[in-house]
Design an enzyme around this catalytic site. Sequence first.
Site, PDB file in Angstrom:
ATOM      1  N   GLU A   1       0.861  -1.179   0.000  1.00 28.13           N
ATOM      2  CA  GLU A   1       0.000   0.000   0.000  1.00 28.13           C
ATOM      3  C   GLU A   1       0.900   1.233   0.000  1.00 28.13           C
ATOM      4  OE1 GLU A   1      -3.417  -0.255   2.419  1.00 28.13           O
ATOM      5  OE2 GLU A   1      -3.928   1.859   2.251  1.00 28.13           O
TER       6      GLU A   1
ATOM      7  N   LYS B   1       0.679  10.819  13.828  1.00 25.59           N
ATOM      8  CA  LYS B   1       1.289  11.340  12.600  1.00 25.59           C
ATOM      9  C   LYS B   1       1.815  12.751  12.837  1.00 25.59           C
ATOM     10  CE  LYS B   1      -1.222   8.568   9.192  1.00 25.59           C
ATOM     11  NZ  LYS B   1      -1.937   8.503   7.886  1.00 25.59           N
TER      12      LYS B   1
ATOM     13  N   LYS C   1      -4.147  -0.267  13.914  1.00 26.14           N
ATOM     14  CA  LYS C   1      -4.999   0.779  13.343  1.00 26.14           C
ATOM     15  C   LYS C   1      -6.429   0.343  13.611  1.00 26.14           C
ATOM     16  CE  LYS C   1      -6.237   2.742   8.783  1.00 26.14           C
ATOM     17  NZ  LYS C   1      -5.793   2.932   7.380  1.00 26.14           N
TER      18      LYS C   1
ATOM     19  N   ASP D   1      -2.687  14.317   6.987  1.00 28.56           N
ATOM     20  CA  ASP D   1      -2.158  13.065   6.455  1.00 28.56           C
ATOM     21  C   ASP D   1      -0.951  13.275   5.552  1.00 28.56           C
ATOM     22  OD1 ASP D   1      -1.912  10.431   5.911  1.00 28.56           O
ATOM     23  OD2 ASP D   1      -3.669  10.270   4.622  1.00 28.56           O
TER      24      ASP D   1
ATOM     25  N   GLU E   1       4.935   9.550  14.081  1.00 29.57           N
ATOM     26  CA  GLU E   1       4.919   8.785  12.824  1.00 29.57           C
ATOM     27  C   GLU E   1       5.128   9.735  11.649  1.00 29.57           C
ATOM     28  OE1 GLU E   1       1.646   5.916  12.213  1.00 29.57           O
ATOM     29  OE2 GLU E   1       1.504   6.582  10.137  1.00 29.57           O
TER      30      GLU E   1
ATOM     31  N   TRP F   1     -13.968  12.867   2.421  1.00 30.69           N
ATOM     32  CA  TRP F   1     -12.772  12.644   3.238  1.00 30.69           C
ATOM     33  C   TRP F   1     -12.366  13.789   4.158  1.00 30.69           C
ATOM     34  CZ3 TRP F   1     -11.042   7.738   3.345  1.00 30.69           C
ATOM     35  CH2 TRP F   1     -11.480   6.895   2.306  1.00 30.69           C
TER      36      TRP F   1
ATOM     37  N   GLU G   1     -10.681   4.535   9.053  1.00 29.47           N
ATOM     38  CA  GLU G   1     -10.862   4.196   7.636  1.00 29.47           C
ATOM     39  C   GLU G   1     -11.427   2.791   7.451  1.00 29.47           C
ATOM     40  OE1 GLU G   1      -6.960   5.110   5.920  1.00 29.47           O
ATOM     41  OE2 GLU G   1      -7.611   7.180   5.603  1.00 29.47           O
TER      42      GLU G   1
ATOM     43  N   GLU H   1       3.978   9.262  -0.467  1.00 27.35           N
ATOM     44  CA  GLU H   1       2.606   9.212  -0.969  1.00 27.35           C
ATOM     45  C   GLU H   1       2.137  10.543  -1.556  1.00 27.35           C
ATOM     46  OE1 GLU H   1      -0.179   7.849   1.955  1.00 27.35           O
ATOM     47  OE2 GLU H   1      -1.911   8.142   0.640  1.00 27.35           O
TER      48      GLU H   1
ATOM     49  N   ARG I   1     -11.685  17.493  10.106  1.00 22.12           N
ATOM     50  CA  ARG I   1     -10.819  16.320  10.188  1.00 22.12           C
ATOM     51  C   ARG I   1      -9.546  16.612  10.996  1.00 22.12           C
ATOM     52  NH1 ARG I   1      -8.628  12.554   5.191  1.00 22.12           N
ATOM     53  NH2 ARG I   1      -6.673  11.911   6.172  1.00 22.12           N
TER      54      ARG I   1
ATOM     55  N   GLU J   1       7.122  21.722  -2.656  1.00 24.72           N
ATOM     56  CA  GLU J   1       6.091  22.543  -2.010  1.00 24.72           C
ATOM     57  C   GLU J   1       5.687  23.708  -2.906  1.00 24.72           C
ATOM     58  OE1 GLU J   1       7.239  24.456   1.679  1.00 24.72           O
ATOM     59  OE2 GLU J   1       5.135  24.717   2.268  1.00 24.72           O
TER      60      GLU J   1
HETATM   61  O1  GCW Z   1      -2.841   8.378   4.023  1.00 28.61           O
HETATM   62  C1  GCW Z   1      -3.642   7.304   4.234  1.00 28.61           C
HETATM   63  C2  GCW Z   1      -3.255   6.391   3.138  1.00 28.61           C
HETATM   64  C3  GCW Z   1      -3.730   5.002   3.393  1.00 28.61           C
HETATM   65  C4  GCW Z   1      -3.169   4.575   4.732  1.00 28.61           C
HETATM   66  C5  GCW Z   1      -3.664   5.525   5.811  1.00 28.61           C
HETATM   67  C6  GCW Z   1      -3.096   5.213   7.182  1.00 28.61           C
HETATM   68  C7  GCW Z   1      -2.463   2.394   5.387  1.00 28.61           C
HETATM   69  O2  GCW Z   1      -3.761   6.905   1.925  1.00 28.61           O
HETATM   70  O3  GCW Z   1      -3.263   4.194   2.348  1.00 28.61           O
HETATM   71  O4  GCW Z   1      -3.507   3.242   5.047  1.00 28.61           O
HETATM   72  O5  GCW Z   1      -3.260   6.821   5.495  1.00 28.61           O
HETATM   73  O6  GCW Z   1      -2.148   5.880   7.568  1.00 28.61           O
HETATM   74  O7  GCW Z   1      -3.592   4.352   7.857  1.00 28.61           O
END
Ligand code: GCW
Length: 663
Positions: A145, A345, A267, A350, A372, A526, A271, A378, A321, A496
């Site tokens: 992933e 995170k 987790k 994200d 994290e 989202w 999601e 990504e 969010r 950036e």
């Molecule tokens: O950013 C999102 C990603 C998912 C990921 C999720 C997470 C593993 O697009 O792919 O899932 O975060 O951190 O759990």
Amino acid sequence: MGFEQAWLSYGVLRKESKWRGIERICADPASPVMKNAVGELQKALGTMTGKEPVLCSGADKEAAGTRCIRFRQDGEGKADGYHVYEESGDVVIAASSDCGMLYGAFELIRQAQIGNSPVGLDIAKDPVMPLRMLNHWDNMDGSIERGYSGNSFFFDHDEILVDDRTVTYARLLASVGINGAVINNVNVKDAATWLITDRYFDKLRQLSEIFAGYGIRLFLSLNYAAPVELGELDSADPLSEEVGKWWKDRMKLVFEQVPHLGGFLIKADSEGRPGPFTYGRTHADGANMLAEAVEPYGGLIIWRCFVYNCKQDWRDYKTDRARSGYDNFIELDGAFRDNVILQIKNGPMDFQVREPVHPLFGGLKDTNQMLEVQIAQEYTGQQRHVCYLIPMFQEVLGFRTYVTETDDTVKDLVSGKTFGHTKCGMAAVANTGNDENWTGHDLAAANLYGFGRLAFDPSALAEEIAREWVVRTFGEDEEVCEVLLFILMNSWRAYEMYNAPLGIGWMVNPNYHYGPSVDGYEYDRWGTYHRADHLGIGVDRSHHGTGYAGLYREPNASMYDSPESCPDELLLFFHHMPYDHKLQSGKTVIQHIYDTHFEGVELVDEMVKRFESLEGKIPDKAYRRMLDRFRHQKEHAREWRDQINTYFYRKSGMDDEKGRQIF
Ligand code: GCW
């Protein structure tokens, strides 16, 4: 597929190098870790000098004038720290643990590679963060992933792979001080749910033994609903006695079979993944039940805070969010068992190219916490664009939370300094796969390298780390070093500049998250909106809006709350602003958008131009691989520039004051 050795591919040292005179290693390695420490030194010095040092017993002091490397037990030293120094021509590695000896051995290798002499050597280091982990999002079918470097080298067709590559992987990690790895995706489905059953114990044990030989603990991601999905119970309610007992029995079996296991990453309620919410229970209930089950074996439960409503309505301006991680966990501060760590995170959304620091850092006081980050790129160019992220991580680590008067930075929090926690540290979502060069883009390996170095020693400078990585990977050529440093050190800034502006994020194609799509996530579920109209853009997270700014401690809360004091780079994250608003830089929002997008592309052009001058100076294979990616980046940066500029030109109707072409 074959694989390269990354920064452990040793070049030949200069003739006059003093490492050449070291002909012996005096040691009596008993443990696997010590054997590896000695073996690594032999291999490295052997290749670098053309003559492998001879191994002789530590008791064997006299060997007619030859210099040696010796190991010395140092009762005073901190666990896994080391002191390497010269003593009458010999080199001594002193440490209190085998792992410290191994790190000391890799320190010597590093010194030799970057051209430092053993003469007068005197370096002492302790790892600053207790846990320094990689999180792989590898699936058992072999896919990854958010993987951008091929397939998994841990799994294929629902089987676990253990081979030469596993060993090289462990060596690479240990060489930069990484001491933990979660090998499977946090989205635990299908076969991965069975990792805690006898189907996989043999292979897991083998893998964990290889890891342990390099001071790395194996961790697994866990399916919270395993008792149900494995068909054994009807419920996964954390407060049910039956469920608790099921986990205790299961963990007894798992740790008996895989004794080196470090614990689990989870987790939950995120999601679509199962979790305690199904039973009306809290994250603390869920985490604590698992923590109790692994506690007898010294196991850890690492529980992720990436929890938010992913079925939002874009018309809803109140739900935010960015708030959700904080809102879900802050009330639980102090409610977790001692072997639970919350993994947070770096930002509240994200892994965007720019986000503020997550407000749980500085919010939580009484909970073990881990940072994290994501070196899998990504949202930062997916390892096709170059984006050296260590400068970003360093900014995050240096952020003052004001949770205490001193020692209040994110670095202090996750290294345990602020509150005396010992179960804390930093994890990176890994960027590796089975590509020959491990990371797809050759330059992306600098993020893997840098992450380890930073977690071990967060005071190391991003530029120094980059320089070191370049020299260890490509040798000492000054020109190569200068060009690659220029590219690495400008890459995040460049990305950036042509990406989503001023901290707003998310202007990407949905699902696969690559390439520009300004409205890609705008009318979706989202919670990721930019709210642009013909007058302005940005999300109001001040006290007039969602109130998110108020989650920080003062003076951060006030700084973010007002558009006057909010740093430009995060302005649109915190505020909805008119296009003609003047930034602190003196430019208007719209002119900033145009300028950065044109300049970002120019910077990429400059990077690529300089890169092309390296033809013939770095191995051809690597040069070709990178050239390919740089050509794509050049074109793709233009796509970003033009889509973003055109969108805002058409929305705002405002001209670029420099009259450049906008479509
Ligand atoms: O950013 C999102 C990603 C998912 C990921 C999720 C997470 C593993 O697009 O792919 O899932 O975060 O951190 O759990």
